[in-house]
Design a protein around this motif. Sequence first.
Motif, PDB file in Angstrom:
ATOM      1  N   UNK A 101      34.076  33.102  52.679  1.00 22.44           N
ATOM      2  CA  UNK A 101      34.674  32.979  51.346  1.00 22.44           C
ATOM      3  C   UNK A 101      35.360  31.626  51.170  1.00 22.44           C
ATOM      4  N   UNK A 102      35.606  30.916  52.265  1.00 24.06           N
ATOM      5  CA  UNK A 102      36.228  29.589  52.180  1.00 24.06           C
ATOM      6  C   UNK A 102      35.194  28.463  52.125  1.00 24.06           C
ATOM      7  N   UNK A 103      33.913  28.819  52.111  1.00 19.41           N
ATOM      8  CA  UNK A 103      32.857  27.799  52.011  1.00 19.41           C
ATOM      9  C   UNK A 103      32.943  27.099  50.661  1.00 19.41           C
ATOM     10  N   UNK A 104      32.416  25.901  50.590  1.00 22.27           N
ATOM     11  CA  UNK A 104      32.363  25.199  49.311  1.00 22.27           C
ATOM     12  C   UNK A 104      31.433  25.953  48.369  1.00 22.27           C
ATOM     13  N   UNK A 105      31.566  25.674  47.092  1.00 19.72           N
ATOM     14  CA  UNK A 105      30.718  26.336  46.096  1.00 19.72           C
ATOM     15  C   UNK A 105      29.249  26.064  46.400  1.00 19.72           C
ATOM     16  N   UNK A 106      28.905  24.847  46.778  1.00 21.44           N
ATOM     17  CA  UNK A 106      27.509  24.530  47.104  1.00 21.44           C
ATOM     18  C   UNK A 106      27.052  25.327  48.324  1.00 21.44           C
ATOM     19  N   UNK A 107      27.872  25.379  49.362  1.00 24.72           N
ATOM     20  CA  UNK A 107      27.488  26.132  50.567  1.00 24.72           C
ATOM     21  C   UNK A 107      27.325  27.618  50.276  1.00 24.72           C
ATOM     22  N   UNK A 108      28.175  28.157  49.395  1.00 23.54           N
ATOM     23  CA  UNK A 108      28.101  29.585  49.081  1.00 23.54           C
ATOM     24  C   UNK A 108      26.829  29.939  48.311  1.00 23.54           C
ATOM     25  N   UNK A 109      26.561  29.192  47.253  1.00 22.61           N
ATOM     26  CA  UNK A 109      25.516  29.605  46.316  1.00 22.61           C
ATOM     27  C   UNK A 109      24.161  28.943  46.537  1.00 22.61           C
ATOM     28  N   UNK A 110      24.116  27.872  47.298  1.00 22.08           N
ATOM     29  CA  UNK A 110      22.837  27.241  47.637  1.00 22.08           C
ATOM     30  C   UNK A 110      22.517  27.635  49.079  1.00 22.08           C
ATOM     31  N   UNK A 111      22.408  28.945  49.284  1.00 24.43           N
ATOM     32  CA  UNK A 111      22.183  29.486  50.627  1.00 24.43           C
ATOM     33  C   UNK A 111      21.157  30.613  50.556  1.00 24.43           C
ATOM     34  N   UNK A 112      20.497  30.907  51.665  1.00 25.12           N
ATOM     35  CA  UNK A 112      19.568  32.041  51.678  1.00 25.12           C
ATOM     36  C   UNK A 112      20.263  33.361  51.328  1.00 25.12           C
ATOM     37  N   UNK A 113      21.522  33.537  51.752  1.00 25.26           N
ATOM     38  CA  UNK A 113      22.247  34.774  51.444  1.00 25.26           C
ATOM     39  C   UNK A 113      22.465  34.917  49.942  1.00 25.26           C
ATOM     40  N   UNK A 114      22.835  33.826  49.266  1.00 19.26           N
ATOM     41  CA  UNK A 114      23.025  33.864  47.816  1.00 19.26           C
ATOM     42  C   UNK A 114      21.696  34.115  47.105  1.00 19.26           C
ATOM     43  N   UNK A 115      20.631  33.535  47.612  1.00 20.96           N
ATOM     44  CA  UNK A 115      19.298  33.772  47.027  1.00 20.96           C
ATOM     45  C   UNK A 115      18.929  35.246  47.135  1.00 20.96           C
ATOM     46  N   UNK A 116      19.213  35.861  48.272  1.00 25.35           N
ATOM     47  CA  UNK A 116      18.941  37.287  48.448  1.00 25.35           C
ATOM     48  C   UNK A 116      19.793  38.122  47.505  1.00 25.35           C
ATOM     49  N   UNK A 117      21.076  37.785  47.371  1.00 26.78           N
ATOM     50  CA  UNK A 117      21.953  38.524  46.456  1.00 26.78           C
ATOM     51  C   UNK A 117      21.447  38.402  45.023  1.00 26.78           C
ATOM     52  N   UNK A 118      21.061  37.204  44.624  1.00 27.54           N
ATOM     53  CA  UNK A 118      20.545  36.966  43.272  1.00 27.54           C
ATOM     54  C   UNK A 118      19.315  37.838  43.004  1.00 27.54           C
TER      55      UNK A 118
END
Length: 181
Positions: A101-118
């Motif tokens: 949760x402390x990752x930068x916005x880019x690290x959080x949302x430009x990630x495979x995990x965010x792609x899976x959540x999306x």
Amino acid sequence: MSSSSSTSNYEMKSEDFEYLQTLPGNRVCVDCGVAKPDWGTPTYGILFCFKCSGMHRGLGTHISFVRSITMDAWTPPQVERMKAGGNDRCNEFLQRHGVSSTSSIREKYDSPAAELYKEALKARTEGRPEPTELPKKVVPKKSPQKKKMEGFGSSPPPSSGKSSLTIILSVVSLVVAAASW
């Protein structure tokens, strides 16, 4: 405008926004914790503050499609994704998949995990089975080394087979011959 159309745009209804605020974590910005966020992204079904909206916009619409709750038009499917999401739900999902949760916005949302959540959020609202595997990050192939071009422009200088000295001597002899004529 009919609300049954899946592509018509309309302002988010106040009751929809009130409902979104009841979702766990949605009374504060998903990224920085500022109270009363009034921006969001249907991509992840999350709410954030004005400052973080600029950072989300900087990611590009293919990663985070940013909308103002009060000033932008929303489609019914976008509102449904917002209702199916939620700040805590998104953050908990990302944390379970190794994104802090402390990752930068880019690290959080430009990630495979965010792609899976999306993709899971989209499938949930469309009534399809949710994907469960992280997408593989595509690594661009290295292009072959390009040959360096010489000369003016993008083409190499023409080659006539004669050296520069030969050409200069030919021009000088023409000038001398013309002067003596």
